[in-house]
Design an enzyme around this catalytic site. Sequence first.
Site, mmCIF file in Angstrom:
data_model
loop_
_atom_site.group_PDB
_atom_site.id
_atom_site.type_symbol
_atom_site.label_atom_id
_atom_site.label_comp_id
_atom_site.label_asym_id
_atom_site.label_seq_id
_atom_site.Cartn_x
_atom_site.Cartn_y
_atom_site.Cartn_z
ATOM 1 N N SER A 82 0.787 -1.307 0.035
ATOM 2 C CA SER A 82 -0.039 0.108 -0.168
ATOM 3 C C SER A 82 0.871 1.107 -0.069
ATOM 4 O O SER A 82 0.307 2.324 0.155
ATOM 5 C CB SER A 82 -0.746 -0.128 1.219
ATOM 6 O OG SER A 82 -0.140 -0.334 2.370
ATOM 7 N N THR A 182 -2.227 3.512 3.796
ATOM 8 C CA THR A 182 -1.407 4.304 3.993
ATOM 9 C C THR A 182 -0.411 4.306 5.274
ATOM 10 O O THR A 182 -1.042 4.274 6.418
ATOM 11 C CB THR A 182 -1.985 5.533 3.833
ATOM 12 O OG1 THR A 182 -2.563 5.582 2.746
ATOM 13 C CG2 THR A 182 -1.282 6.921 4.057
ATOM 14 N N THR A 200 1.799 6.885 0.397
ATOM 15 C CA THR A 200 0.827 5.931 -0.159
ATOM 16 C C THR A 200 1.022 5.763 -1.447
ATOM 17 O O THR A 200 1.222 6.345 -2.334
ATOM 18 C CB THR A 200 -0.618 6.306 0.141
ATOM 19 O OG1 THR A 200 -1.444 5.073 0.148
ATOM 20 C CG2 THR A 200 -0.976 7.160 -0.655
ATOM 21 N N ARG A 210 -6.317 9.307 -10.480
ATOM 22 C CA ARG A 210 -6.838 9.552 -8.990
ATOM 23 C C ARG A 210 -5.922 9.984 -8.099
ATOM 24 O O ARG A 210 -5.015 9.310 -7.963
ATOM 25 C CB ARG A 210 -7.810 8.460 -8.619
ATOM 26 C CG ARG A 210 -8.647 8.614 -7.139
ATOM 27 C CD ARG A 210 -7.729 8.073 -6.204
ATOM 28 N NE ARG A 210 -8.468 7.933 -4.737
ATOM 29 C CZ ARG A 210 -7.764 7.718 -3.640
ATOM 30 N NH1 ARG A 210 -6.665 7.455 -3.626
ATOM 31 N NH2 ARG A 210 -8.689 7.861 -2.679
ATOM 32 N N GLY A 212 -5.678 10.806 -3.751
ATOM 33 C CA GLY A 212 -6.238 10.653 -2.339
ATOM 34 C C GLY A 212 -6.164 11.835 -1.502
ATOM 35 O O GLY A 212 -5.596 13.036 -1.978
ATOM 36 N N THR A 233 -5.661 7.452 7.366
ATOM 37 C CA THR A 233 -5.570 6.354 6.377
ATOM 38 C C THR A 233 -7.200 5.682 6.018
ATOM 39 O O THR A 233 -7.924 6.211 6.697
ATOM 40 C CB THR A 233 -4.687 5.188 7.243
ATOM 41 O OG1 THR A 233 -4.646 4.183 6.113
ATOM 42 C CG2 THR A 233 -5.397 4.830 8.463
ATOM 43 N N GLY A 234 -7.213 5.113 4.849
ATOM 44 C CA GLY A 234 -8.428 4.658 4.677
ATOM 45 C C GLY A 234 -8.872 5.440 3.259
ATOM 46 O O GLY A 234 -8.222 6.044 2.583
HETATM 47 C C1 SD4 Z 1 -5.975 7.055 -0.177
HETATM 48 N N1 SD4 Z 1 -5.719 7.279 2.042
HETATM 49 O O1 SD4 Z 1 -5.362 7.183 -1.340
HETATM 50 C C2 SD4 Z 1 -5.388 6.690 0.883
HETATM 51 C C3 SD4 Z 1 -5.553 5.094 0.966
HETATM 52 C C4 SD4 Z 1 -4.712 4.480 1.770
HETATM 53 O O2 SD4 Z 1 -2.940 3.027 1.255
HETATM 54 O O3 SD4 Z 1 -4.832 4.362 2.943
HETATM 55 N N2 SD4 Z 1 -3.536 3.938 1.146
HETATM 56 O O4 SD4 Z 1 -7.195 7.474 -0.139
#
Ligand code: SD4
Length: 321
Positions: A82, A182, A200, A210, A212, A233-234
């Site tokens: 990730s 992340t 990330t 995209r 994030g 994260t998420g």
């Molecule tokens: C995102 N917060 O790009 C990040 C996702 C994540 O490993 O946790 N990535 O939305």
Amino acid sequence: MNRRNFLVETTLVSAGLALAPKLLISQTPASTAGNKPIVISTWKHGIPANAAAMIILGAGGSALDAVEQGVRVPEADPDVTSVGYGGLPDRDGHVTLDACIMDDNANCGSVCFLEHIMHPISVARKVMETTPHIILAGEGALQFALDNGFKKENLLTESAKQIWIKWKKKNLIPDKRDVHDTIGMLAIDKHGNLSGACTTSGLAFKLPGRVGDSPIIGAGLYVDNEVGAACATGTGELVIKIAGSFLIVELMRNGKSPAEACRIAIERIVKKQKNYKEHQVGFLALNKAGETGAYSLAKGFEYALAANGENKIYPSDSFMK
Ligand code: SD4
């Protein structure tokens, strides 16, 4: 096997984690208030990252150097699917990276949609320290990195490629709760100064282009040296919508503890986002006094905390039980 289990299993096996011995999980950390230095970071890969950061902090180094060196560990680890090298690619098989860094003087730097560079966090720091800008994206970020001596590399490992091929064949829709991890890291050094970093490969199999929350100052990360710091994260889209990390720092400014501030930010997501049950978001916070907190939307978010001579994983409390 449903698609959620498929993703979990393939990701874990490819990361060599399925057979790994279980890490010891403690339930609640002892108070860290006043015990500088402190490092806190997301997920299990936070443990080796914290260890690297603590080497710097233990030698009297700055929180800024510590967070950069700390998150470089998962960036270079092919088994972390990730972040950085080994990260799962976008829909078309390209590994595209997002990262940002922020210091105790409110300086910040960020790169997004960056390909081929193993350490986006160090490129983000270069943007912060050597340009009048804050965010560089895509081709421009890559060119900037190359001009500054970073090497162009293939970041798609064979195992990440196999997971992507399998995903394409089965035409699975990725479960939004499984395709993140992340690393966000916050640190306070022995002088009491705060910094943070976030890096990330973003949501696995995302639409090309995209970006994030992770490279967005105030969303994936925010630091105010008078108050505290937060990271996320998420599902980035949910974090961006509430300016999550900035919100948490402002809540701490208004007297909330780090844990309360993280909980209120998650409750804001629940209130505003009808389909919140399909997602995971986790927040971490660290205040100027050295208190830490975490809260997540769904169960299963863990974080690594290094302080008082220990570096351990803790489970976060969550909104959905
Ligand atoms: C995102 N917060 O790009 C990040 C996702 C994540 O490993 O946790 N990535 O939305």
